[in-house]
Design a protein around this motif. Structure first.
Motif, PDB file in Angstrom:
ATOM      1  N   LYS A 108       0.817  -1.030   0.001  1.00  0.00           N
ATOM      2  CA  LYS A 108      -0.193  -0.023  -0.006  1.00  0.00           C
ATOM      3  C   LYS A 108       0.934   1.258   0.135  1.00  0.00           C
ATOM      4  O   LYS A 108       0.696   2.097  -0.454  1.00  0.00           O
ATOM      5  CB  LYS A 108      -1.077  -0.046   1.239  1.00  0.00           C
ATOM      6  N   SER A 109       1.882   1.165   0.749  1.00  0.00           N
ATOM      7  CA  SER A 109       2.922   2.352   0.754  1.00  0.00           C
ATOM      8  C   SER A 109       3.342   2.629  -0.891  1.00  0.00           C
ATOM      9  O   SER A 109       3.773   3.804  -1.054  1.00  0.00           O
ATOM     10  CB  SER A 109       4.168   2.241   1.554  1.00  0.00           C
TER      11      SER A 109
ATOM     12  N   GLY B  82       1.623   2.178  -3.206  1.00  0.00           N
ATOM     13  CA  GLY B  82       0.439   2.415  -4.009  1.00  0.00           C
ATOM     14  C   GLY B  82      -0.310   1.271  -4.860  1.00  0.00           C
ATOM     15  O   GLY B  82      -0.886   1.596  -5.784  1.00  0.00           O
ATOM     16  N   HIS B  83       0.139   0.141  -4.364  1.00  0.00           N
ATOM     17  CA  HIS B  83      -0.446  -1.084  -5.065  1.00  0.00           C
ATOM     18  C   HIS B  83      -1.745  -1.606  -4.250  1.00  0.00           C
ATOM     19  O   HIS B  83      -1.997  -1.209  -3.060  1.00  0.00           O
ATOM     20  CB  HIS B  83       0.529  -2.227  -5.111  1.00  0.00           C
TER      21      HIS B  83
END
Lengths: 156, 139
Positions: free
Chosen positions: B78-79, B81-82
């Motif tokens: 998530k960091s 951007g996935h």
């Protein structure tokens, strides 16, 4: 295991919501974040709401078995803080297992804090709420204090 | 080949970390990584064989560690951007992964391969045999 942060120690009657009337996921999350912000004196509730919803957009936090577990790191808190909510009716959450959610726990950690402690806290909570007997008991509690006592009994 | 769903097996190994990196490399804007940890019954048996741990203690340790690996993978993805979702199952990875891949419409299964670990080697072999989709084993 290191950093044994207990959920029962993070909960108070103020950060537990029972029989929340909201019927949709977005409204439920908004209610949870609003209450969390009030209880924890969050300086910028809108920023916190953005942080949680942006993380949610990158992957549903329904971890299965009727549990929603929204979480984020934020500069808005100084220590790991939580809010437990039990919707009045199961809510469609978009979880991978397709089950509606009966229990939602929001966890917010300081963005500059100990990442291991954050990961272990989430792992402990996920394991705890993964137990069907815990979820069944929490479905029946009538007061926030009963919820805390129930969780403490399973954690000890 | 555009991948919609990647099923990623997550455990404590370094190869699992490499498999996560590979999953991130393969992911496009429309890809969701489905990260799975399996509380392996075989490992529970191994941990209890010496008598040092009860079955319940071994399960608690494996479940909690497994969630840690999953949340770590989620944090990294998530960091960057996935899109990622995480799940934990109990059983045997070689049985759970092909079933989950089918249930969730995975285009590919990614797993690490611990060199010299005969249990992992056998798991990977069975996984390749049973999976209906492509399997990428990362070393």
């Amino acid at each position: 295991m290191m950093n044994e942060l207990k959920l029962s120690n993070l909960l108070t009657p103020k950060n537990i919501l029972l029989d929340v009337k909201e019927k949709e996921k977005d409204a439920l999350l908004a209610k949870i974040i609003k209450t969390f912000s009030e209880v924890n004196n969050i300086a910028d509730p809108e920023a916190l709401a953005r942080e949680v919803t942006e993380r949610e957009a990158l992957g549903n936090t329904g971890i299965g078995r009727g549990i929603g577990f929204p979480h984020a790191k934020s500069s808005q808190v100084d220590e790991i803080s939580v809010l437990l909510a039990r919707p009045a009716r199961p809510i469609e959450y978009g979880a991978l297992d397709g089950l509606p959610v009966n229990l939602v726990i929001l966890i917010i950690a300081p963005d500059s804090g100990d990442n291991n402690q954050y990961l272990h806290a989430m792992a402990r909570i996920s394991r705890l709420l993964g137990k069907s007997e815990v979820r069944e008991k929490l479905a029946q509690v009538k007061t926030p204090q009963e919820a805390i006592d129930t969780i403490a009994a399973f954690e000890n | 080949m555009k991948l919609k769903n990647i099923l990623l097996y997550v455990d404590s190994s370094q190869e699992s970390q490499k498999a996560l990196e590979a999953a991130l490399d393969l992911s496009g804007p429309e890809t969701t990584i489905i990260a799975v940890n399996v509380v392996n019954r075989q490992t529970v048996i191994q941990l209890t064989r010496s008598g040092e741990k009860s079955v319940a203690e071994a399960e608690v340790e494996l479940e909690e560690n497994g969630w840690c690996y999953l949340y770590n993978a989620e944090e990294i993805a998530k960091s960057a951007g996935h899109q990622i979702v995480i799940i934990q199952e109990s059983g045997y990875p070689e049985e759970a992964l092909p079933r989950l891949a089918q249930d969730y419409g995975a285009d590919i299964i990614l797993t690490g391969h611990s060199t010299g670990n005969s249990t992992t080697g056998s798991m990977v072999q069975q996984l390749i045999e049973h999976a209906a989709c492509a399997v990428l084993v990362v070393k």
